[in-house]
Design a protein around this motif. Structure first.
Motif, PDB file in Angstrom:
ATOM      1  N   PHE A   8      -1.546  -3.196   2.020  1.00 61.47           N
ATOM      2  CA  PHE A   8      -1.194  -2.109   1.098  1.00 61.47           C
ATOM      3  C   PHE A   8       0.274  -2.247   0.721  1.00 61.47           C
ATOM      4  O   PHE A   8       1.137  -2.462   1.582  1.00 61.47           O
ATOM      5  N   THR A  28      -3.817  -4.023  -2.239  1.00 57.47           N
ATOM      6  CA  THR A  28      -3.899  -2.763  -2.989  1.00 57.47           C
ATOM      7  C   THR A  28      -2.479  -2.287  -3.238  1.00 57.47           C
ATOM      8  O   THR A  28      -1.675  -2.210  -2.303  1.00 57.47           O
ATOM      9  N   GLY A  44      -4.435   4.590   1.300  1.00 53.98           N
ATOM     10  CA  GLY A  44      -4.406   3.187   0.875  1.00 53.98           C
ATOM     11  C   GLY A  44      -4.360   2.208   2.022  1.00 53.98           C
ATOM     12  O   GLY A  44      -4.844   1.077   1.911  1.00 53.98           O
TER      13      GLY A  44
END
Ligand code: DGY
Length: 331
Positions: A8, A28, A44
């Motif tokens: 993330f 992400t 996330g």
């Protein structure tokens, strides 16, 4: 097909970091402009062994407790006061940072602030924009002379030394205060080690270059500001909370010191009440490392750190090497 390790990233950082991460992981990226909340980070990063964060992102013990899969945090920045490193270590989480690559850019910006406060650049700029310049006069916006003045560096790490190197060009005397002795580095830039009290009393420009720790929080408080010369200027490109910002506003307003150049703030991005109204301050929005080349180098380094950390190698810029003792991390 082997599933890719998820990581993330809290901001779409400049190239080349994201392509590097994407070639190794399932990435992400948080797309908000403002810093993600703790809930947004958890949403996330919950299943991620790796996370890349900015210096504005707070990774405290409560957040770490909500990220049990985490093995490595790559900080996009050198200062890691935004991360509870002790708690990360306790949980076996590696923390990395981006030293060296931003030293010269940050030293340059320190000088930009120093020159701007000394020569009243902000006031002159505002005068021009307001159409208030009515013609040259001998007494208008007279500033401070650099030649022969004394630069006092609080802290004597990489950035402080790079600032000291530039001082020779302005024919300034340099003194510094640091926790430990650095005789060779001091000799190289002709800087004299002094106590903090001495530095505050002698320097015409006090420039801060210490990391934010419990010991340096409010190092420059009302008492320290009272020790400075009434003509002296304070420059802060380190961390806002090294200075008691409310005390600084009072000192600037009451003429206890001559002026200040600030790139960082105690409650960033907010500023203390009254600061923005003062004429004798130059205020920048945390631009120390903000050059195209430096931000790219930080990106490369932060991404490289995360790739190494999650592929079983020791990252080059590991802040908490003790995490590896006993093989706690990286498994
Ligand atoms: C850092 O790296 O710590 C700076 O504050 C941002 O470049």
């Amino acid at each position: 097909m082997k599933t890719r390790t998820p990581v993330f990233v809290t901001y779409p950082i400049p190239d080349p970091g994201l392509p590097t991460l994407r070639s190794a992981f399932k990435v992400t990226v948080f797309r908000g402009r403002a810093a993600p909340t703790a809930d947004e980070i958890v949403a996330g990063a919950e299943a991620c062994p790796g996370m890349l964060v900015l210096v504005r992102d707070r990774v405290d013990a409560a957040l770490l407790a909500r990220l049990p899969a985490l093995r490595a945090i790559a900080n996009y920045g050198v200062g890691v006061d935004n991360i509870d490193v002790a708690e990360a270590t306790r949980r076996g989480v590696m923390v990395t940072n981006t030293p060296d690559v931003l030293t010269e850019a940050t030293a340059d910006l320190t000088w930009a602030l120093l020159l701007a406060v000394a020569r009243r650049v902000g006031e002159g700029e505002r005068m021009m924009r307001a159409g208030a310049f009515t013609g040259w006069t001998p007494d208008m916006l007279r500033g401070a002379d650099l030649q022969g003045s004394t630069l006092g560096l609080v802290g004597f790490g990489r950035i402080a030394r790079a600032v000291a190197r530039r001082a020779a060009g302005f024919r300034m005397r340099v003194i510094h205060h640091a926790r430990s002795e650095h005789p060779e580095a001091a000799a190289a830039v002709e800087s004299r080690p002094v106590s903090l009290d001495q530095l505050l009393g002698e320097a015409d420009f006090v420039s801060l270059h210490v990391p934010l720790t419990p010991a340096t929080t409010h190092l420059i408080d009302a008492a320290a500001l009272r020790q400075m010369k009434p003509t002296a200027h304070l420059i802060n490109t380190a961390r806002g909370a090294v200075v008691d910002e409310a005390a600084l506003v009072a000192a600037l307003r009451d003429g206890l010191i001559g002026g200040a150049g600030l790139d960082v703030y105690e409650r960033e991005p907010a500023m203390a009440d009254g600061l923005a109204e003062l004429e004798n301050v130059v205020l920048l929005p945390h631009l120390g490392s903000a050059t195209v080349g430096t931000r790219a180098a930080m990106s490369r380094m932060a991404a490289g750190n995360l790739v190494m950390a999650l592929s079983g190698q020791r990252p080059t810029h590991l802040v908490n090497p003790e995490v590896l003792v006993g093989g706690a991390a990286g498994g």
